[in-house]
Design a protein around this motif. Sequence first.
Motif, PDB file in Angstrom:
ATOM      1  N   LEU A  71     -38.122  27.186  -3.101  1.00  0.00           N
ATOM      2  CA  LEU A  71     -37.571  26.230  -4.057  1.00  0.00           C
ATOM      3  C   LEU A  71     -38.365  26.235  -5.350  1.00  0.00           C
ATOM      4  N   THR A  72     -39.688  26.346  -5.241  1.00  0.00           N
ATOM      5  CA  THR A  72     -40.518  26.378  -6.442  1.00  0.00           C
ATOM      6  C   THR A  72     -40.225  27.598  -7.283  1.00  0.00           C
ATOM      7  N   ALA A  73     -40.103  28.760  -6.634  1.00  0.00           N
ATOM      8  CA  ALA A  73     -39.834  29.991  -7.379  1.00  0.00           C
ATOM      9  C   ALA A  73     -38.452  29.967  -8.003  1.00  0.00           C
ATOM     10  N   ALA A  74     -37.480  29.378  -7.295  1.00  0.00           N
ATOM     11  CA  ALA A  74     -36.130  29.285  -7.857  1.00  0.00           C
ATOM     12  C   ALA A  74     -36.135  28.431  -9.110  1.00  0.00           C
ATOM     13  N   ALA A  75     -36.907  27.338  -9.080  1.00  0.00           N
ATOM     14  CA  ALA A  75     -36.994  26.490 -10.270  1.00  0.00           C
ATOM     15  C   ALA A  75     -37.672  27.225 -11.410  1.00  0.00           C
ATOM     16  N   GLN A  76     -38.730  27.985 -11.081  1.00  0.00           N
ATOM     17  CA  GLN A  76     -39.421  28.738 -12.119  1.00  0.00           C
ATOM     18  C   GLN A  76     -38.515  29.779 -12.739  1.00  0.00           C
ATOM     19  N   ALA A  77     -37.608  30.358 -11.941  1.00  0.00           N
ATOM     20  CA  ALA A  77     -36.701  31.377 -12.468  1.00  0.00           C
ATOM     21  C   ALA A  77     -35.807  30.803 -13.544  1.00  0.00           C
ATOM     22  N   GLN A  78     -35.527  29.500 -13.462  1.00  0.00           N
ATOM     23  CA  GLN A  78     -34.673  28.868 -14.446  1.00  0.00           C
ATOM     24  C   GLN A  78     -35.471  28.092 -15.482  1.00  0.00           C
ATOM     25  N   ASN A  79     -36.772  28.087 -15.354  1.00  0.00           N
ATOM     26  CA  ASN A  79     -37.586  27.334 -16.293  1.00  0.00           C
ATOM     27  C   ASN A  79     -38.612  28.223 -16.982  1.00  0.00           C
ATOM     28  N   SER A  80     -38.169  29.410 -17.304  1.00  0.00           N
ATOM     29  CA  SER A  80     -38.967  30.329 -18.099  1.00  0.00           C
ATOM     30  C   SER A  80     -38.027  31.052 -19.045  1.00  0.00           C
ATOM     31  N   PHE A  81     -38.580  31.620 -20.097  1.00  0.00           N
ATOM     32  CA  PHE A  81     -37.767  32.327 -21.066  1.00  0.00           C
ATOM     33  C   PHE A  81     -37.499  33.738 -20.582  1.00  0.00           C
ATOM     34  N   GLY A  82     -36.254  34.191 -20.760  1.00  0.00           N
ATOM     35  CA  GLY A  82     -35.933  35.577 -20.453  1.00  0.00           C
ATOM     36  C   GLY A  82     -34.789  35.720 -19.495  1.00  0.00           C
ATOM     37  N   GLN A  83     -34.615  36.938 -19.010  1.00  0.00           N
ATOM     38  CA  GLN A  83     -33.466  37.290 -18.196  1.00  0.00           C
ATOM     39  C   GLN A  83     -33.677  36.897 -16.748  1.00  0.00           C
ATOM     40  N   ALA A  84     -32.627  36.352 -16.130  1.00  0.00           N
ATOM     41  CA  ALA A  84     -32.694  36.022 -14.714  1.00  0.00           C
ATOM     42  C   ALA A  84     -32.805  37.299 -13.896  1.00  0.00           C
ATOM     43  N   PRO A  85     -33.559  37.287 -12.774  1.00  0.00           N
ATOM     44  CA  PRO A  85     -33.677  38.489 -11.944  1.00  0.00           C
ATOM     45  C   PRO A  85     -32.340  38.862 -11.332  1.00  0.00           C
ATOM     46  N   PHE A 123     -42.518  20.262 -33.076  1.00  0.00           N
ATOM     47  CA  PHE A 123     -42.291  21.641 -33.492  1.00  0.00           C
ATOM     48  C   PHE A 123     -43.607  22.415 -33.638  1.00  0.00           C
ATOM     49  N   ASN A 124     -44.682  21.806 -33.145  1.00  0.00           N
ATOM     50  CA  ASN A 124     -45.985  22.469 -33.152  1.00  0.00           C
ATOM     51  C   ASN A 124     -46.577  22.571 -31.752  1.00  0.00           C
ATOM     52  N   ASP A 125     -45.776  22.240 -30.730  1.00  0.00           N
ATOM     53  CA  ASP A 125     -46.320  22.234 -29.369  1.00  0.00           C
ATOM     54  C   ASP A 125     -46.266  23.621 -28.729  1.00  0.00           C
ATOM     55  N   GLN A 126     -46.742  23.697 -27.488  1.00  0.00           N
ATOM     56  CA  GLN A 126     -46.801  24.973 -26.784  1.00  0.00           C
ATOM     57  C   GLN A 126     -45.417  25.521 -26.495  1.00  0.00           C
ATOM     58  N   VAL A 127     -44.463  24.634 -26.208  1.00  0.00           N
ATOM     59  CA  VAL A 127     -43.091  25.080 -25.959  1.00  0.00           C
ATOM     60  C   VAL A 127     -42.549  25.809 -27.184  1.00  0.00           C
ATOM     61  N   GLN A 128     -42.789  25.249 -28.362  1.00  0.00           N
ATOM     62  CA  GLN A 128     -42.321  25.866 -29.595  1.00  0.00           C
ATOM     63  C   GLN A 128     -42.965  27.246 -29.778  1.00  0.00           C
ATOM     64  N   GLN A 129     -44.237  27.350 -29.485  1.00  0.00           N
ATOM     65  CA  GLN A 129     -44.943  28.623 -29.629  1.00  0.00           C
ATOM     66  C   GLN A 129     -44.361  29.678 -28.684  1.00  0.00           C
ATOM     67  N   GLN A 130     -44.138  29.291 -27.425  1.00  0.00           N
ATOM     68  CA  GLN A 130     -43.601  30.233 -26.446  1.00  0.00           C
ATOM     69  C   GLN A 130     -42.166  30.620 -26.779  1.00  0.00           C
ATOM     70  N   PHE A 131     -41.384  29.654 -27.235  1.00  0.00           N
ATOM     71  CA  PHE A 131     -40.001  29.931 -27.624  1.00  0.00           C
ATOM     72  C   PHE A 131     -39.978  30.892 -28.805  1.00  0.00           C
ATOM     73  N   GLY A 132     -40.875  30.672 -29.750  1.00  0.00           N
ATOM     74  CA  GLY A 132     -40.952  31.555 -30.907  1.00  0.00           C
ATOM     75  C   GLY A 132     -41.312  32.974 -30.511  1.00  0.00           C
ATOM     76  N   GLN A 133     -42.226  33.131 -29.564  1.00  0.00           N
ATOM     77  CA  GLN A 133     -42.610  34.461 -29.095  1.00  0.00           C
ATOM     78  C   GLN A 133     -41.448  35.148 -28.399  1.00  0.00           C
ATOM     79  N   PHE A 134     -40.716  34.380 -27.606  1.00  0.00           N
ATOM     80  CA  PHE A 134     -39.561  34.944 -26.917  1.00  0.00           C
ATOM     81  C   PHE A 134     -38.499  35.413 -27.909  1.00  0.00           C
ATOM     82  N   LEU A 135     -38.175  34.556 -28.876  1.00  0.00           N
ATOM     83  CA  LEU A 135     -37.154  34.920 -29.857  1.00  0.00           C
ATOM     84  C   LEU A 135     -37.613  36.085 -30.727  1.00  0.00           C
TER      85      LEU A 135
END
Length: 240
Positions: A19-33, A163-175
């Motif tokens: 269950l934890t891994a399934a949640a992580q699969a949907q709570n990270s940036f990028g393509q689903a496995p 717009f200066n938090d870690q989420v923003q930084q990670q989203f920016g790297q992904f995009l």
Amino acid sequence: MIRAVMIWAAVLFWTVVGLTAAAQAQNSFGQAPQPQQQNQQKQGYQAPQQNNSRQGYPQQGQQGFGQPNAMEPQQQGGRGPLDQLAAMERRDFGVPPTARLHAGPMHGPTPASIPGGQLITTKGLVELLRGRQMPVLVLDVLGGQDMIPGAQFAVPAHQAGSFNDQVQQQFGQFLQGATGGNKEYPLVLYCLSPQCWMSYNAALRAINLGYTNVLWYRGGIESWRQSGQPTQPVPQPGYQ
């Protein structure tokens, strides 16, 4: 008795891990496995080949993604089902648009427009994806049981914060990787329905990162299903 307890404990452990891994699969940036990639590391988004001249992308001030109603196909004849659905997707709940990240409940009435971006309806999105005259990055911010075919996960981008938090930084790297650094790259963000703030927040984050062709698909996966468009199940990693 001891053997039975040990077996039960092992089952419980792997259930929690799954269950934890399934949640992580949907709570990270990028393509689903994909199913054939089970028990392997989740792959990230692979950006399509970039056109160095950036031909085909509308420039600021020209008719294109950044202009109001640019993605709405010209209506021919009477109103069809997609036109009627578009009217529902554009429904004004009286909520004023805001450029601030929404920190309240994520499910509730949303504004009918978004500052710095553009609302796109199912009709406009169908035409956009059907034409494919240029690459389009579709981002699933919901992480439900099914998704628009070819969409990529961007669930964490829905979070409140700054717009200066870690989420923003990670989203920016992904995009940055997904678009090859092209800030004119068309982005489509969606979640559940016109009463879902998750994609609104994610769209604001993309706009704040400097992307100029941010398309907020307000109707979300519910409108997509209602229109009869195909979906694909969200694959989950398998565990022994």
